[in-house]
Design a protein around this motif. Structure first.
Motif, PDB file in Angstrom:
ATOM      1  N   PRO A  88      47.625  24.870  12.078  1.00  0.00           N
ATOM      2  CA  PRO A  88      48.786  25.897  12.592  1.00  0.00           C
ATOM      3  C   PRO A  88      49.590  25.470  13.812  1.00  0.00           C
ATOM      4  CG  PRO A  88      46.698  26.592  12.814  1.00  0.00           C
ATOM      5  CD  PRO A  88      46.404  25.569  12.246  1.00  0.00           C
ATOM      6  N   MET A 148      50.645  26.413   7.058  1.00  0.00           N
ATOM      7  CA  MET A 148      50.118  26.599   8.456  1.00  0.00           C
ATOM      8  C   MET A 148      48.491  26.658   8.188  1.00  0.00           C
ATOM      9  SD  MET A 148      52.509  26.665  10.740  1.00  0.00           S
ATOM     10  CE  MET A 148      51.779  27.578  12.147  1.00  0.00           C
ATOM     11  N   ASP A 149      48.119  26.194   6.983  1.00  0.00           N
ATOM     12  CA  ASP A 149      46.461  26.352   7.049  1.00  0.00           C
ATOM     13  C   ASP A 149      45.692  25.393   7.822  1.00  0.00           C
ATOM     14  OD1 ASP A 149      46.863  28.640   5.311  1.00  0.00           O
ATOM     15  OD2 ASP A 149      47.149  27.573   3.455  1.00  0.00           O
ATOM     16  N   ASP A 198      56.023  29.580   9.661  1.00  0.00           N
ATOM     17  CA  ASP A 198      55.068  29.554   8.900  1.00  0.00           C
ATOM     18  C   ASP A 198      55.514  29.025   7.500  1.00  0.00           C
ATOM     19  OD1 ASP A 198      53.359  30.259  11.110  1.00  0.00           O
ATOM     20  OD2 ASP A 198      52.974  32.242  10.322  1.00  0.00           O
TER      21      ASP A 198
END
Length: 312
Positions: free
Chosen positions: A288, A284-285, A277
């Motif tokens: 992901p 990762m928004d 992440d």
């Protein structure tokens, strides 16, 4: 009901299954591997045992898939080179089609395992996935849009031989700094034994010797032994580096970890997820990438071989 045969060629055994379209095993068996020109006959024997075990006949099968180690030309159905099996330009697909009387497809064993996990294992429900196998070496395969990515001339991917440490440790392939040189089970064992020698006050040293310590030893003591925690932390950071490279290039929905090291379960996948992440481009928004341990174990290759027919 459609039935599919999957055959996974290993150095010691050829393992096989017959499954239905949902992945339910209706027959399972294995035979000792016969290297060289006798491999097709060996596989034929296993196939006959599987069909007998399923209470069916070859004509009821949609086909048979084979996962085989080495350089595989899946487009033309040949084992281009498999040193451990003593094979070169071996027309495995044609030989088996003649013997079994059903359509046959072949692929590299690591690719087959990746397809098996994608279709029936941890990657089920995702269209884009990557399997990384952490064993004696580091291998794996890539599935894009539900299909295996095998590259030019079906040569497959050599994930274990991307460099993550320029000029680093020498790899078995001859290059330096390869993913495999730092993240294989062998590399983890070497790092564990070195840490024990350097810190003879460690709990690992008091319990294990250089002969019986392996990669599991560091994970076993990571909560109570500083030396073990250093080994695991360093290993996880190298592994996360490799996963981030893969995630940035392919942007799969999930990366699955297989092989012996994957037996650590969430002790492996949870910290890797946190590290990935942080490492992955753009965070990762937006897109992901999950990290999970594979679920099919040593059946992944056979499931994936069957999936070669399911997907054809």
């Amino acid at each position: 009901m459609a039935l599919y045969m999957g055959l996974d060629v290993g150095g010691t055994f050829v393992k096989g299954i017959i499954i239905d379209e949902k992945g339910k095993i209706v027959s399972e068996n294995s035979v000792p591997t016969v290297a060289g020109e006798g491999l097709a006959d060996c596989i034929e024997t296993l196939a006959e045992n599987l069909v007998h075990g399923a209470g069916t006949v070859f004509s009821a099968l949609a086909g048979a898939g084979v996962g085989c180690p080495g350089l595989i030309d899946s487009e033309n159905g040949k084992v281009v080179f498999a040193g451990n099996l003593g094979l070169k330009n071996y027309p495995l697909q044609k030989l088996l089609e003649d013997k079994l009387g059903v359509p046959v497809r072949i692929s590299n064993d690591a690719n087959a395992a990746a397809l098996g996990e994608a279709k029936f294992g941890a990657g089920k429900g995702y269209t884009d996935s990557v399997l990384i196998t952490l064993g004696t070496g580091v291998g794996g395969g890539v599935v894009i849009g539900g299909k295996l990515f095998e590259g030019y001339k079906s040569a497959g991917t050599e994930i274990g031989h991307m460099v993550i440490e320029h000029g680093g440790a020498k790899c078995t392939c001859g290059r330096r700094g390869c993913f495999e040189a730092y993240c294989s089970a062998r590399a983890l064992t070497v790092a564990t034994r070195r840490a024990m020698e350097e810190d003879t006050s460690s709990a690992m040293w008091k319990t294990y010797t250089n002969e019986n310590a392996d990669g599991r030893t560091s994970f076993e003591y990571m909560e109570s032994d500083v030396a073990a925690k250093r080994v695991v932390d360093k290993y996880l950071n190298y592994l996360a580096c490799g996963l981030a490279n893969i995630a940035n290039i392919f942007r799969p929905q999930i990366i699955m970890i297989g092989g012996g090291v994957a037996a650590q379960g969430t002790r492996l996948s949870a910290p890797l997820q946190r590290l990935l992440d942080k490492e992955i481009f753009a965070g990762m928004d937006y897109a992901p990438v999950k990290v999970e341990c594979a679920t099919l174990g040593n059946r992944a290759g056979a499931f994936g071989a069957a999936a070669l027919i399911v997907n054809s």
